[in-house]
Design an enzyme around this catalytic site. Structure first.
Site, PDB file in Angstrom:
ATOM      1  N   ARG A 225     -54.216  57.657 -36.510  1.00 18.13           N
ATOM      2  CA  ARG A 225     -55.013  58.580 -35.705  1.00 18.13           C
ATOM      3  C   ARG A 225     -55.177  59.862 -36.512  1.00 18.13           C
ATOM      4  O   ARG A 225     -54.218  60.343 -37.148  1.00 18.13           O
ATOM      5  CB  ARG A 225     -54.321  58.899 -34.372  1.00 18.13           C
ATOM      6  CG  ARG A 225     -54.445  57.824 -33.319  1.00 18.13           C
ATOM      7  CD  ARG A 225     -55.894  57.648 -32.818  1.00 18.13           C
ATOM      8  NE  ARG A 225     -56.034  56.648 -31.773  1.00 18.13           N
ATOM      9  CZ  ARG A 225     -56.295  55.362 -31.976  1.00 18.13           C
ATOM     10  NH1 ARG A 225     -56.453  54.902 -33.207  1.00 18.13           N
ATOM     11  NH2 ARG A 225     -56.423  54.531 -30.954  1.00 18.13           N
ATOM     12  N   GLU A 254     -63.090  62.951 -33.881  1.00 12.22           N
ATOM     13  CA  GLU A 254     -64.150  61.947 -34.072  1.00 12.22           C
ATOM     14  C   GLU A 254     -65.244  62.113 -33.034  1.00 12.22           C
ATOM     15  O   GLU A 254     -64.921  62.370 -31.864  1.00 12.22           O
ATOM     16  CB  GLU A 254     -63.551  60.531 -33.962  1.00 12.22           C
ATOM     17  CG  GLU A 254     -62.647  60.213 -35.124  1.00 12.22           C
ATOM     18  CD  GLU A 254     -62.049  58.810 -35.052  1.00 12.22           C
ATOM     19  OE1 GLU A 254     -62.577  57.962 -34.305  1.00 12.22           O
ATOM     20  OE2 GLU A 254     -61.055  58.577 -35.739  1.00 12.22           O
ATOM     21  N   HIS A 272     -63.780  54.837 -38.849  1.00 15.79           N
ATOM     22  CA  HIS A 272     -62.854  54.166 -37.931  1.00 15.79           C
ATOM     23  C   HIS A 272     -63.152  52.662 -37.842  1.00 15.79           C
ATOM     24  O   HIS A 272     -63.502  52.141 -36.769  1.00 15.79           O
ATOM     25  CB  HIS A 272     -62.886  54.820 -36.545  1.00 15.79           C
ATOM     26  CG  HIS A 272     -61.604  54.606 -35.774  1.00 15.79           C
ATOM     27  ND1 HIS A 272     -61.105  55.525 -34.882  1.00 15.79           N
ATOM     28  CD2 HIS A 272     -60.712  53.569 -35.765  1.00 15.79           C
ATOM     29  CE1 HIS A 272     -59.969  55.068 -34.346  1.00 15.79           C
ATOM     30  NE2 HIS A 272     -59.721  53.877 -34.875  1.00 15.79           N
TER      31      HIS A 272
HETATM   32  C1  DGY Z   1     -56.921  51.012 -31.736  1.00 19.86           C
HETATM   33  O1  DGY Z   1     -57.071  49.955 -31.122  1.00 19.86           O
HETATM   34  O2  DGY Z   1     -56.209  51.927 -31.300  1.00 19.86           O
HETATM   35  C2  DGY Z   1     -57.592  51.141 -33.062  1.00 19.86           C
HETATM   36  O3  DGY Z   1     -57.642  52.443 -33.507  1.00 19.86           O
HETATM   37  C3  DGY Z   1     -58.978  50.514 -33.025  1.00 19.86           C
HETATM   38  O4  DGY Z   1     -59.363  50.251 -34.325  1.00 19.86           O
END
Ligand code: DGY
Length: 308
Positions: A225, A254, A272
């Site tokens: 993240r 984002e 992402h």
């Molecule tokens: C999630 O599922 O948390 C991922 O970041 C998606 O790619």
């Protein structure tokens, strides 16, 4: 009959077959929020903010089934207090995300985007002994922060490339890789890759001081993240050359990307894409729909994140 489940995204048809209660697919945020008022299940994505205000408005909700493993977009505490299950998708995106992490490690260490830009820009004037020299992975040290499923899958791939693997995870002190504390991991790793969830404890875990404590010339990779990293401090470390490169798939705000990351040298930026394969996205949506169906039918979910 009023829909019992609201789906905020257009899923693969094969996955939607698993949502076996009356439902509506509505991707407009204002519309799905309105529809959520009378729904029992909300099937959403990591880009959908499910906050206390929405939960107060959606008084019939029994389950929030997010097609993501991360749940930092959901106010889990508020949901738990209201007796609402929060379900997520652990496991099914492990391989895809680990693959993409290796893609970023390779692209950043072997300067793949720079090489391509040089060639497409008409600046390739023949093989040169000293052109775009990068870091060789064999024999280099990879520090993995967060040894959950994805961290472990990255460790096995890195071992196949001949990397020495270090790990730092207070919750998984046995590795794989040699467990070390975060200070040592930062001091000695040639590449550091982040695989911890975003929690209050990991927000800006890689702050200015931590980034400065990384080995000069190291590479930072983040597919977890964005907010785990102080992006301003990372941009500074790339601009002034403390870090050789970075590979990023996630960003604090984002879809915005910090403007100084866009102009930093040797940073590979992806939008992402960690879990972005049809196989994985179908599996993620399927898990969410199975759990939404189960809860609406009065059964316990298979992949709960909370225990209301
Ligand atoms: C999630 O599922 O948390 C991922 O970041 C998606 O790619």
């Amino acid at each position: 009959m009023a829909p019992l489940a609201v789906v905020t995204f257009q899923p693969p048809a094969q996955a939607l077959d698993h949502l076996q209660v009356p439902h509506v697919v509505e991707t407009d945020p204002a519309q799905w929020r309105a529809l959520a008022r009378d729904a029992q299940a909300l099937c959403c994505l990591l880009t959908d903010r499910v906050d206390a205000a929405l939960l107060a408005h959606a008084g019939s909700l029994k389950v929030i089934a997010t097609a993501s493993v991360g749940v930092d977009h959901v106010d889990v505490e508020a949901a738990t207090a209201r007796g609402i299950w929060v379900c997520h998708t652990p496991g099914v995106l492990t391989q895809a995300t680990a693959d993409l992490t290796l893609a970023l490690i390779l692209a950043a260490s072997r300067r793949v985007p720079e090489g391509e830009a040089l060639l497409r820009g008409g600046r390739f004037q023949g093989w040169r002994h000293d052109m775009l020299l990068g870091l060789e992975l064999g024999g280099a040290t990879l520090g993995i922060v967060g040894m959950g499923r994805i961290g472990r899958a990255v460790a096995s791939r890195a071992a196949a490339f001949g990397m020495e693997v270090l790990s730092s995870d207070p919750g998984a002190p046995d590795g794989p890789g040699r467990p070390v504390d975060l200070e040592e991991l930062c001091r000695v790793s040639d590449v550091v890759t982040l695989h911890c969830p975003l929690t209050p404890a990991t927000r800006h875990l890689f702050d200015r001081a931590r980034i400065r404590s990384m080995k000069p010339g190291a590479i930072l990779v983040n597919t977890a993240r964005g907010a785990v990293v102080d992006e301003e401090a990372l941009a500074d470390a790339l601009h002034d050359g403390h870090l050789a490169a970075a590979g990023l798939d996630v960003y604090e705000h984002e879809p915005a990307v910090h403007p100084r990351l866009l102009t930093a040298p040797r940073v590979v930026l992806l939008p992402h894409l960690g879990s972005a394969t049809l196989k994985t996205r179908t599996a993620m949506a399927t898990l969410a729909f199975v759990d939404a169906t189960r809860v609406v039918r009065g059964l316990p979910p298979l992949h709960p994140f909370n225990h209301p």
